[in-house]
Scaffold this motif. Structure first.
Motif, PDB file in Angstrom:
ATOM      1  N   ALA A 118     -61.380  32.453-177.477  1.00 42.19           N
ATOM      2  CA  ALA A 118     -60.189  32.841-178.363  1.00 42.19           C
ATOM      3  C   ALA A 118     -59.170  33.288-177.497  1.00 42.19           C
ATOM      4  N   GLY A 119     -57.942  32.791-177.749  1.00 41.70           N
ATOM      5  CA  GLY A 119     -56.743  33.316-177.083  1.00 41.70           C
ATOM      6  C   GLY A 119     -56.352  34.795-177.132  1.00 41.70           C
ATOM      7  N   SER A 168     -65.401  43.122-177.537  1.00 43.79           N
ATOM      8  CA  SER A 168     -64.391  42.072-176.875  1.00 43.79           C
ATOM      9  C   SER A 168     -65.253  40.851-176.762  1.00 43.79           C
ATOM     10  N   PHE A 169     -66.584  40.689-176.368  1.00 45.87           N
ATOM     11  CA  PHE A 169     -67.144  39.516-176.115  1.00 45.87           C
ATOM     12  C   PHE A 169     -67.386  38.749-177.654  1.00 45.87           C
ATOM     13  N   ALA A 170     -67.894  39.638-178.684  1.00 48.84           N
ATOM     14  CA  ALA A 170     -67.962  38.876-180.116  1.00 48.84           C
ATOM     15  C   ALA A 170     -66.686  38.202-180.314  1.00 48.84           C
ATOM     16  N   ALA A 171     -65.383  38.886-179.862  1.00 53.22           N
ATOM     17  CA  ALA A 171     -64.156  38.065-180.274  1.00 53.22           C
ATOM     18  C   ALA A 171     -63.870  36.974-179.435  1.00 53.22           C
ATOM     19  N   VAL A 172     -64.067  37.012-177.924  1.00 51.49           N
ATOM     20  CA  VAL A 172     -64.191  35.938-177.118  1.00 51.49           C
ATOM     21  C   VAL A 172     -64.873  34.724-177.486  1.00 51.49           C
ATOM     22  N   HIS A 219     -57.261  37.217-174.923  1.00 45.73           N
ATOM     23  CA  HIS A 219     -58.411  37.944-174.333  1.00 45.73           C
ATOM     24  C   HIS A 219     -58.698  37.559-172.901  1.00 45.73           C
ATOM     25  N   ALA A 220     -59.125  38.591-172.288  1.00 46.11           N
ATOM     26  CA  ALA A 220     -59.370  38.406-170.836  1.00 46.11           C
ATOM     27  C   ALA A 220     -60.611  37.649-170.790  1.00 46.11           C
ATOM     28  N   PHE A 221     -60.754  36.841-169.396  1.00 47.40           N
ATOM     29  CA  PHE A 221     -61.959  35.872-169.360  1.00 47.40           C
ATOM     30  C   PHE A 221     -62.149  35.021-170.457  1.00 47.40           C
ATOM     31  N   SER A 222     -61.191  34.355-170.822  1.00 50.24           N
ATOM     32  CA  SER A 222     -61.377  33.421-172.126  1.00 50.24           C
ATOM     33  C   SER A 222     -60.318  32.286-171.881  1.00 50.24           C
ATOM     34  N   ASP A 223     -60.682  31.106-171.856  1.00 48.66           N
ATOM     35  CA  ASP A 223     -59.855  30.032-171.729  1.00 48.66           C
ATOM     36  C   ASP A 223     -59.975  28.894-172.926  1.00 48.66           C
ATOM     37  N   GLY A 256     -61.239  28.319-164.872  1.00 46.96           N
ATOM     38  CA  GLY A 256     -61.617  29.420-163.788  1.00 46.96           C
ATOM     39  C   GLY A 256     -62.775  30.239-164.318  1.00 46.96           C
ATOM     40  N   HIS A 257     -62.606  31.687-164.017  1.00 44.13           N
ATOM     41  CA  HIS A 257     -63.693  32.576-164.113  1.00 44.13           C
ATOM     42  C   HIS A 257     -63.409  33.064-165.835  1.00 44.13           C
ATOM     43  N   ALA A 258     -63.903  32.096-166.933  1.00 45.41           N
ATOM     44  CA  ALA A 258     -63.502  32.381-168.093  1.00 45.41           C
ATOM     45  C   ALA A 258     -64.360  31.746-168.979  1.00 45.41           C
ATOM     46  N   TRP A 259     -64.516  32.313-170.413  1.00 45.49           N
ATOM     47  CA  TRP A 259     -65.540  31.607-171.305  1.00 45.49           C
ATOM     48  C   TRP A 259     -64.781  30.125-171.597  1.00 45.49           C
TER      49      TRP A 259
END
Length: 366
Positions: free
Chosen positions: A340-341, A121-125, A343-347, A333-336
């Motif tokens: 990438a769109g 998930s982090f590689a995708a974000v 995904h959680a924690f991603s802006d 907010g609390h997001a990278w």
């Protein structure tokens, strides 16, 4: 031959973990699997599939799972595991760009995910492969075990216990990667999101000679907590490193500067207050060795490109090179930032956090 006390300890911990896993599996079967099976019979297929996916997410500790990254275009993905504790070995994924070889070693970025994420998930974000391919960097993504932390958080708030063990495990993986892959061992940097950011700074302070630079995106200030309750207060900006912690860190640095530091943080972060970034910058200032040439502050810059979120950049330099950079992202907010769109924690609206980081790491010689 009798086993050492350490071996007995690991054996006891692993037996306890096995018992807990069996107990949890029975509870899952009783409270989740059986009712879900009955629901599948009663409900429509689409609704049942959604419930199943939600349950899988809850059990995995990953908020928005992603498919494992695949090697597309140049470069390749690898995966493996390392370590034996506490309780479970850790997995990792690694991207190696085309052209990196024994004669042409590449810089390496260690990328630490946040809570509720895994390496896929982090590689995708972060779009790790695309950015690393373009920059010519090796990227190493260690993965926290759900047995070590149910939410897959790195245990940064236990600096003298499990956090220290995890830092040692991560350092062992970094050393292994430098031995077995075409990595320039003197050009290794580490960057993390949230709990991964706090752990990245922890690594930099524990092993300052091994990292060319370190960075934290939306992370808490390290050495600000020793348990989960204190961690929650630190994340709200209500705790920081005390005088004893600063003194111990100074002794550990043994007269050297901490590695160059990058801090990325959104000013609308409701989970980890932006004051953690300024507190981490202040900690780095406190840890400058006595008699060292003072850092020079550069006038703040405000940057906005197109429709992306504006950023305020604060720099302190060592000579002509940047040493400490704080990037405050407006409205994030609390997001990278720039993730990438979907995904959680991603802006996606923010500037690309990984590209910002690599530019800084290159500027400081990483």
């Amino acid at each position: 031959m009798p086993r050492s006390s350490g071996a007995k300890l690991w054996s006891t911990l692993n037996k306890a973990a096995t018992r807990n896993a069996r107990r949890m599996q029975r509870a899952v079967n009783r409270n989740i699997t059986r009712p879900m099976t009955e629901a599948i019979v009663r409900n429509a297929v689409k609704q049942s599939a959604a419930v199943t996916a939600a349950t899988q997410r809850a059990l995995s500790g990953v908020v928005s799972p992603a498919e494992p990254p695949r090697s597309r275009g140049s470069g390749r993905w690898e995966e493996g595991s390392w370590g034996a504790g506490p309780l479970a070995p850790r997995r990792y994924r690694m991207f190696v760009p085309a052209g990196a070889n024994g004669r042409r070693r590449a810089p390496m970025l260690v990328l630490l995910h946040g809570c509720g994420q895994d390496t896929a998930s982090f590689a995708a974000v972060t779009r790790a492969a695309a950015v690393a391919r373009e920059a010519g960097w090796v990227v190493l993504l260690p993965e926290q075990s759900s047995q070590a932390n149910g939410q897959r958080c790195w245990n940064w708030f236990k600096p003298a216990g499990q956090g220290a063990v995890e830092a040692g495990l991560l350092m062992a993986l970094v050393e292994q990667a430098c031995r077995t892959h075409p990595v320039a061992a003197d050009r290794v940097s580490v960057l993390g999101l949230s709990a991964g950011g706090a752990m990245a700074l922890t690594l930099g302070l524990r092993y300052p000679a091994r990292f060319a630079a370190v960075g934290s995106h939306s992370g808490a200030v390290p050495w600000s907590a020793t348990n989960a309750t204190q961690a929650a207060r630190a994340m709200r900006g209500q705790r920081g490193p005390d005088a004893r912690a600063v003194h111990a860190l100074r002794l550990g640095l043994a007269g050297r500067r901490p590695p160059p530091l990058l801090l990325l943080h959104g000013d609308a972060d409701a989970m980890v207050d932006v004051s953690n970034a300024t507190a981490a910058a202040a900690l780095w200032m406190q840890l400058q060795p006595e008699g060292a040439h003072p850092l020079a502050a550069v006038p703040a810059r405000r940057i906005q490109r197109g429709m992306r979120r504006a950023v305020d950049v604060f720099d302190w330099t060592e000579g002509k090179a940047p040493y400490l950079r704080l990037v405050r992202v407006e409205g994030l907010g609390h997001a990278w930032s720039g993730g990438a769109g979907g995904h959680a924690f991603s802006d996606p609206a923010g500037p690309d956090g990984l590209k910002l980081a690599l530019r800084f790491f290159l500027a400081v010689g990483g």
